[in-house]
Scaffold this active site. Structure first.
Site, PDB file in Angstrom:
ATOM      1  CG  ASN A   1      -4.005   2.640   5.425  1.00 60.51           C
ATOM      2  OD1 ASN A   1      -4.235   3.586   6.162  1.00 60.51           O
ATOM      3  ND2 ASN A   1      -3.146   2.712   4.410  1.00 60.51           N
TER       4      ASN A   1
ATOM      5  CE  LYS B   1      -5.239   0.011  -1.712  1.00 58.08           C
ATOM      6  NZ  LYS B   1      -3.879  -0.086  -1.163  1.00 58.08           N
TER       7      LYS B   1
ATOM      8  CG  ASP C   1      -1.580   1.261   1.522  1.00 60.63           C
ATOM      9  OD1 ASP C   1      -2.363   1.669   0.647  1.00 60.63           O
ATOM     10  OD2 ASP C   1      -1.349   1.879   2.580  1.00 60.63           O
TER      11      ASP C   1
ATOM     12  CB  THR D   1       1.878   1.340   3.805  1.00 61.48           C
ATOM     13  OG1 THR D   1       0.560   1.041   4.257  1.00 61.48           O
ATOM     14  CG2 THR D   1       2.765   0.101   3.920  1.00 61.48           C
TER      15      THR D   1
ATOM     16  CB  SER E   1      -1.804  -2.379   4.057  1.00 62.64           C
ATOM     17  OG  SER E   1      -2.434  -1.102   4.161  1.00 62.64           O
TER      18      SER E   1
ATOM     19  CG  PHE F   1      -9.369   0.252   4.844  1.00 63.77           C
ATOM     20  CD1 PHE F   1      -9.730  -0.084   3.551  1.00 63.77           C
ATOM     21  CD2 PHE F   1      -8.433   1.264   5.024  1.00 63.77           C
ATOM     22  CE1 PHE F   1      -9.205   0.583   2.454  1.00 63.77           C
ATOM     23  CE2 PHE F   1      -7.902   1.945   3.940  1.00 63.77           C
ATOM     24  CZ  PHE F   1      -8.281   1.607   2.651  1.00 63.77           C
ATOM     25  CG  ASP F   2      -4.967  -1.706   1.921  1.00 63.14           C
ATOM     26  OD1 ASP F   2      -5.624  -2.311   1.048  1.00 63.14           O
ATOM     27  OD2 ASP F   2      -3.837  -1.226   1.726  1.00 63.14           O
TER      28      ASP F   2
ATOM     29  NE  ARG G   1      -4.891   7.941   4.974  1.00 61.80           N
ATOM     30  CZ  ARG G   1      -4.699   7.189   3.899  1.00 61.80           C
ATOM     31  NH1 ARG G   1      -4.913   7.669   2.693  1.00 61.80           N
ATOM     32  NH2 ARG G   1      -4.284   5.953   4.015  1.00 61.80           N
TER      33      ARG G   1
ATOM     34  CB  SER H   1      -1.556   3.075  -4.225  1.00 67.13           C
ATOM     35  OG  SER H   1      -2.084   4.261  -3.682  1.00 67.13           O
ATOM     36  CG  ASN H   2      -7.578   3.285  -2.801  1.00 65.46           C
ATOM     37  OD1 ASN H   2      -7.813   2.289  -3.476  1.00 65.46           O
ATOM     38  ND2 ASN H   2      -8.089   3.476  -1.604  1.00 65.46           N
TER      39      ASN H   2
ATOM     40  CE1 TYR I   1      -0.655   9.384  -1.527  1.00 68.22           C
ATOM     41  CE2 TYR I   1      -1.997   7.637  -2.486  1.00 68.22           C
ATOM     42  CZ  TYR I   1      -1.261   8.801  -2.622  1.00 68.22           C
ATOM     43  OH  TYR I   1      -1.136   9.389  -3.854  1.00 68.22           O
TER      44      TYR I   1
HETATM   45  C1  LAC Z   1      -3.600   3.629  -0.659  1.00 68.48           C
HETATM   46  C2  LAC Z   1      -4.358   4.138   0.530  1.00 68.48           C
HETATM   47  C3  LAC Z   1      -5.447   3.247   0.921  1.00 68.48           C
HETATM   48  O1  LAC Z   1      -2.424   3.960  -0.878  1.00 68.48           O
HETATM   49  O2  LAC Z   1      -3.523   4.284   1.627  1.00 68.48           O
HETATM   50  O3  LAC Z   1      -4.200   2.899  -1.419  1.00 68.48           O
END
Ligand code: LAC
Length: 225
Positions: free
Chosen positions: A180, A154, A15, A19, A178, A182-183, A46, A121-122, A17
């Site tokens: 995150n 994601k 991931d 990470t 990750s 949720f991820d 964020r 990544s998103n 953002y």
């Molecule tokens: C990304 C966000 C979810 O990089 O952190 O996909």
């Protein structure tokens, strides 16, 4: 440690953002623009950015991550009663292309570079390319994969599927990394071997998709593959 290593991992997908890159590195600029409000703005920005990705995905109304990020910024400023004219907005959006890599990222990636490394990544391609370049990470990744290719975010399995499709490996042979939660849950539900980097001691999610390992920092990855 060898006993804990997961030798079936043939590639690592990260991931971006939160990470690899510190989304809150915008707080310093935000604090110069809005004294005393930088941290609050960064946190709310964020938070809404993520919520908007989920809402738009459920509505089947995909918008580019840069658009989502800017809309989240406008919401965060309005919520905190901060005037954010276009020039200020542009400054903050520009800072998002130059987020600092989190401490130890270069070293941690170097230590696991015996397997192919990728980003999933998103972030849209136009956001990820400068981010990777500004952080001096160009050439470190075999692929920088964006959810934009599926026009959903994601934790949609359609996004996670881009990993196996791009790398030519089954999901279980790919380690998904990750910070995150949720991820990490989404990646595990999809079928990746999942590493959740929980540097802040957050409480584990109760969704039932338990990551294969929880790390306290990225450097611990080295002992896991
Ligand atoms: C990304 C966000 C979810 O990089 O952190 O996909």
């Amino acid at each position: 440690m060898a006993a804990q290593a997961n030798t079936s991992v043939k590639a690592l997908v990260f991931d971006a953002y939160g990470t690899l890159f510190d989304v809150h590195s915008v707080a310093a600029l935000a604090d110069r623009l809005f004294p005393g409000k930088g941290d609050a703005l960064s946190q709310l920005w964020r938070n809404r950015q993520l919520q908007y990705t989920w809402l738009l995905s459920l509505m089947d109304r995909y918008e580019d991550f840069a658009v989502v990020t800017e809309k989240a910024l406008v919401f965060a400023c309005a919520s905190l009663g901060l005037a954010c004219p276009p020039a200020t907005r542009a400054q903050l959006m520009n800072a998002y292309l130059e987020l600092s890599p989190l401490p130890g990222v270069h070293d941690a990636l170097a230590r696991v570079s015996r397997v192919p490394l990728a980003i999933l990544s998103n972030g849209s391609p136009g956001m990820l390319a400068p981010l990777v370049k500004n952080a001096g990470l160009e050439g470190r990744f075999t692929h920088v994969i964006s959810a934009d290719a599926r026009r959903v975010y994601k934790p949609s399995p359609r996004v996670y599927q881009l990993g196996p499709d791009t790398l030519g490996l089954p999901a279980a042979s790919i380690g998904f990394v990750s910070s995150n939660s949720f991820d990490a849950q989404g990646a595990k539900a999809f079928g990746y071997t999942t590493f959740w980097v929980n540097a802040t001691g957050s409480v584990a999610e109760e969704l039932g998709f338990t990551p294969d390992a929880t790390l306290s920092n990225l450097r611990e990855l080295e002992g896991k593959i």
